[in-house]
Design a protein around this motif. Structure first.
Motif, PDB file in Angstrom:
ATOM      1  N   GLU A 294       0.825  -1.215   0.000  1.00  0.00           N
ATOM      2  CA  GLU A 294       0.000   0.000   0.000  1.00  0.00           C
ATOM      3  C   GLU A 294       0.856   1.261   0.000  1.00  0.00           C
ATOM      4  OE1 GLU A 294      -3.408   2.367  -0.080  1.00  0.00           O
ATOM      5  OE2 GLU A 294      -3.113   0.224  -0.489  1.00  0.00           O
ATOM      6  N   ALA A 295       1.951   1.229   0.749  1.00  0.00           N
ATOM      7  CA  ALA A 295       2.778   2.429   0.902  1.00  0.00           C
ATOM      8  C   ALA A 295       3.766   2.627  -0.231  1.00  0.00           C
ATOM      9  CB  ALA A 295       3.527   2.371   2.231  1.00  0.00           C
ATOM     10  N   ARG A 296       4.221   1.528  -0.864  1.00  0.00           N
ATOM     11  CA  ARG A 296       5.318   1.664  -1.811  1.00  0.00           C
ATOM     12  C   ARG A 296       5.038   1.057  -3.189  1.00  0.00           C
ATOM     13  NH1 ARG A 296       7.607   1.725   3.255  1.00  0.00           N
ATOM     14  NH2 ARG A 296       7.413  -0.513   3.643  1.00  0.00           N
ATOM     15  N   TYR A 297       4.669  -0.217  -3.257  1.00  0.00           N
ATOM     16  CA  TYR A 297       4.530  -0.871  -4.561  1.00  0.00           C
ATOM     17  C   TYR A 297       3.356  -0.323  -5.371  1.00  0.00           C
ATOM     18  CZ  TYR A 297       8.231  -4.194  -3.569  1.00  0.00           C
ATOM     19  OH  TYR A 297       9.458  -4.751  -3.301  1.00  0.00           O
ATOM     20  N   ASN A 298       2.193  -0.193  -4.740  1.00  0.00           N
ATOM     21  CA  ASN A 298       1.046   0.324  -5.495  1.00  0.00           C
ATOM     22  C   ASN A 298       1.274   1.754  -5.978  1.00  0.00           C
ATOM     23  OD1 ASN A 298      -0.176  -2.125  -5.152  1.00  0.00           O
ATOM     24  ND2 ASN A 298      -1.761  -1.420  -3.742  1.00  0.00           N
ATOM     25  N   PRO A 299       1.786   2.660  -5.134  1.00  0.00           N
ATOM     26  CA  PRO A 299       2.084   4.006  -5.652  1.00  0.00           C
ATOM     27  C   PRO A 299       3.112   3.997  -6.783  1.00  0.00           C
ATOM     28  CG  PRO A 299       1.990   4.043  -3.254  1.00  0.00           C
ATOM     29  CD  PRO A 299       1.940   2.599  -3.667  1.00  0.00           C
ATOM     30  N   MET A 300       4.073   3.086  -6.722  1.00  0.00           N
ATOM     31  CA  MET A 300       5.073   3.004  -7.787  1.00  0.00           C
ATOM     32  C   MET A 300       4.425   2.680  -9.128  1.00  0.00           C
ATOM     33  SD  MET A 300       8.247   0.276  -8.095  1.00  0.00           S
ATOM     34  CE  MET A 300       7.133  -1.156  -8.174  1.00  0.00           C
ATOM     35  N   ILE A 301       3.589   1.643  -9.140  1.00  0.00           N
ATOM     36  CA  ILE A 301       2.941   1.246 -10.394  1.00  0.00           C
ATOM     37  C   ILE A 301       2.009   2.340 -10.889  1.00  0.00           C
ATOM     38  CG2 ILE A 301       1.407  -0.432 -11.472  1.00  0.00           C
ATOM     39  CD1 ILE A 301       4.244  -1.463 -10.846  1.00  0.00           C
ATOM     40  N   ARG A 302       1.265   2.950  -9.995  1.00  0.00           N
ATOM     41  CA  ARG A 302       0.364   4.038 -10.402  1.00  0.00           C
ATOM     42  C   ARG A 302       1.151   5.209 -10.974  1.00  0.00           C
ATOM     43  NH1 ARG A 302      -2.800   2.653  -5.162  1.00  0.00           N
ATOM     44  NH2 ARG A 302      -4.636   1.560  -5.993  1.00  0.00           N
ATOM     45  N   ALA A 303       2.290   5.525 -10.375  1.00  0.00           N
ATOM     46  CA  ALA A 303       3.088   6.647 -10.869  1.00  0.00           C
ATOM     47  C   ALA A 303       3.620   6.377 -12.272  1.00  0.00           C
ATOM     48  CB  ALA A 303       4.247   6.926  -9.906  1.00  0.00           C
ATOM     49  N   VAL A 304       4.052   5.145 -12.522  1.00  0.00           N
ATOM     50  CA  VAL A 304       4.530   4.796 -13.861  1.00  0.00           C
ATOM     51  C   VAL A 304       3.398   4.861 -14.876  1.00  0.00           C
ATOM     52  CG1 VAL A 304       5.466   2.913 -15.282  1.00  0.00           C
ATOM     53  CG2 VAL A 304       6.453   3.391 -13.022  1.00  0.00           C
ATOM     54  N   ARG A 305       2.260   4.280 -14.534  1.00  0.00           N
ATOM     55  CA  ARG A 305       1.128   4.257 -15.465  1.00  0.00           C
ATOM     56  C   ARG A 305       0.570   5.647 -15.731  1.00  0.00           C
ATOM     57  NH1 ARG A 305      -0.094  -0.446 -18.238  1.00  0.00           N
ATOM     58  NH2 ARG A 305      -2.304   0.049 -18.123  1.00  0.00           N
ATOM     59  N   ASP A 306       0.699   6.554 -14.742  1.00  0.00           N
ATOM     60  CA  ASP A 306       0.095   7.874 -14.870  1.00  0.00           C
ATOM     61  C   ASP A 306       0.990   8.894 -15.566  1.00  0.00           C
ATOM     62  OD1 ASP A 306      -2.157   6.947 -13.611  1.00  0.00           O
ATOM     63  OD2 ASP A 306      -1.691   7.824 -11.651  1.00  0.00           O
ATOM     64  N   LEU A 307       2.228   8.549 -15.872  1.00  0.00           N
ATOM     65  CA  LEU A 307       3.092   9.512 -16.551  1.00  0.00           C
ATOM     66  C   LEU A 307       2.460   9.918 -17.880  1.00  0.00           C
ATOM     67  CD1 LEU A 307       6.714   8.177 -15.896  1.00  0.00           C
ATOM     68  CD2 LEU A 307       5.687  10.273 -15.014  1.00  0.00           C
ATOM     69  N   ARG A 308       2.468  11.193 -18.177  1.00  0.00           N
ATOM     70  CA  ARG A 308       1.768  11.747 -19.349  1.00  0.00           C
ATOM     71  C   ARG A 308       2.656  11.668 -20.599  1.00  0.00           C
ATOM     72  NH1 ARG A 308       4.959  15.571 -19.850  1.00  0.00           N
ATOM     73  NH2 ARG A 308       5.895  16.641 -18.085  1.00  0.00           N
TER      74      ARG A 308
ATOM     75  N   GLY B 108       9.850  -6.789  -9.976  1.00  0.00           N
ATOM     76  CA  GLY B 108      10.668  -6.246 -11.060  1.00  0.00           C
ATOM     77  C   GLY B 108      10.073  -6.546 -12.419  1.00  0.00           C
ATOM     78  N   ALA B 109       9.575  -7.777 -12.599  1.00  0.00           N
ATOM     79  CA  ALA B 109       8.912  -8.120 -13.863  1.00  0.00           C
ATOM     80  C   ALA B 109       7.644  -7.299 -14.039  1.00  0.00           C
ATOM     81  CB  ALA B 109       8.580  -9.610 -13.894  1.00  0.00           C
ATOM     82  N   ASN B 110       6.876  -7.147 -12.967  1.00  0.00           N
ATOM     83  CA  ASN B 110       5.605  -6.440 -13.084  1.00  0.00           C
ATOM     84  C   ASN B 110       5.798  -4.940 -13.237  1.00  0.00           C
ATOM     85  OD1 ASN B 110       4.324  -8.885 -12.969  1.00  0.00           O
ATOM     86  ND2 ASN B 110       4.044  -8.819 -10.742  1.00  0.00           N
ATOM     87  N   LEU B 111       6.909  -4.404 -12.730  1.00  0.00           N
ATOM     88  CA  LEU B 111       7.255  -3.011 -13.014  1.00  0.00           C
ATOM     89  C   LEU B 111       7.529  -2.844 -14.504  1.00  0.00           C
ATOM     90  CD1 LEU B 111       8.095  -0.117 -12.319  1.00  0.00           C
ATOM     91  CD2 LEU B 111      10.350  -1.012 -11.674  1.00  0.00           C
TER      92      LEU B 111
END
Length: 263
Positions: free
Chosen positions: A86-100, A115-118
């Motif tokens: 909740e604190a680290r992995y989910n925000p990481m994936i959301r931040a990557v997906r949300d880049l414009r 690492g694979a899922n990133l």
């Protein structure tokens, strides 16, 4: 002072983010998560960046979680992994997906677990011929996270996703390309040159239009056809109002290369 765990370089409209714990196959610690979050936030806030390239230092892309960072002495209470997600992995994936902008991943070695899922969260994945992908969670009794149970079935189908996640087999780069997990396999020595060339190309393209393509693709996973048709209409309205669309039409009619600005 120790070396930074994440490197960020910006040049020619491209932000290059390098995971930088090569002696640990760039596995995640709390420190590296914080550094990656800071790098992603900096890229998101920088209007001069029009493409992001993500890779790993050394002989691997990312081996997932560094289990030593969660180790406890015998008899002590195990950490709540959900809190880390909740604190680290989910925000990481959301931040990557949300880049414009387009996000390229250059997988230079093993990509395991998170690492694979990133890597799969990025828009275009290039892999060195010696690279591999592993859903390693089942090996230690865990469930795939970092969006893996959402992304992988959409890339390879539910049957292959179930096999990969329940057996934890290593998938070589060439097989990953054949199964549609990644965009392309590149000879090891050519990986970064090709990835940088692709990133520089995308940084000259209509950035807003590419961001809208990302939005449409993400929504298509859950939209009905009617919903997707309406979304395409709405996104096309936004794309058609950009300077880049006007420039693209002018260039086409004048039979010259377009000079997109990303606006």
């Amino acid at each position: 002072m120790s070396d930074p765990t994440v490197l960020l370089d910006r040049a020619d409209g491209v932000a290059t983010i390098t995971l930088n714990r090569p002696d640990k196959l760039n596995s995640f610690t709390v420190e590296m998560h914080a550094a990656l979050a800071e790098a992603l936030a900096a890229v998101a806030a920088d209007e001069t960046v029009r493409c992001t390239l993500m890779t790993g230092a050394g002989r691997g892309f990312c081996a997932g979680q560094d289990l030593n960072d969660r180790a406890v002495a015998p008899g002590e209470t195990m950490p709540d992994i959900a809190e880390s997600i909740e604190a680290r992995y989910n925000p990481m994936i959301r931040a990557v997906r949300d880049l414009r902008m387009p996000v390229i991943c250059a997988v230079n070695g093993v990509a395991a677990g998170a690492g694979a899922n990133l890597a799969f969260a990025c828009d275009i994945v290039l892999a060195a011929r010696s690279a591999s992908f592993i859903q390693a969670f089942c090996k230690i009794g865990l469930v795939p996270d970092s969006g893996g149970t959402w992304t992988l079935p959409r890339l390879v189908g539910p049957a292959r996703a179930a096999g990969l996640m329940m057996l934890g087999d290593k998938v070589p780069a060439e097989q990953a390309a054949q199964w549609g997990m990644i965009w392309r396999v590149v000879d090891d020595e050519a990986l970064m040159d090709e990835a940088r060339g692709l990133a520089r190309h995308l940084a000259t393209q209509p950035t807003t239009g590419l961001a809208l393509i990302k939005q449409a693709l993400a929504a298509s996973a859950t939209n009905t056809l009617d919903e997707q048709l309406d979304l395409e209409r709405d996104l096309q309205r936004r794309a058609g109002a950009t300077d880049d669309y006007a420039e693209g039409v002018r260039a086409f009619l004048a039979k010259r290369p377009p000079a997109f600005t990303g606006r």
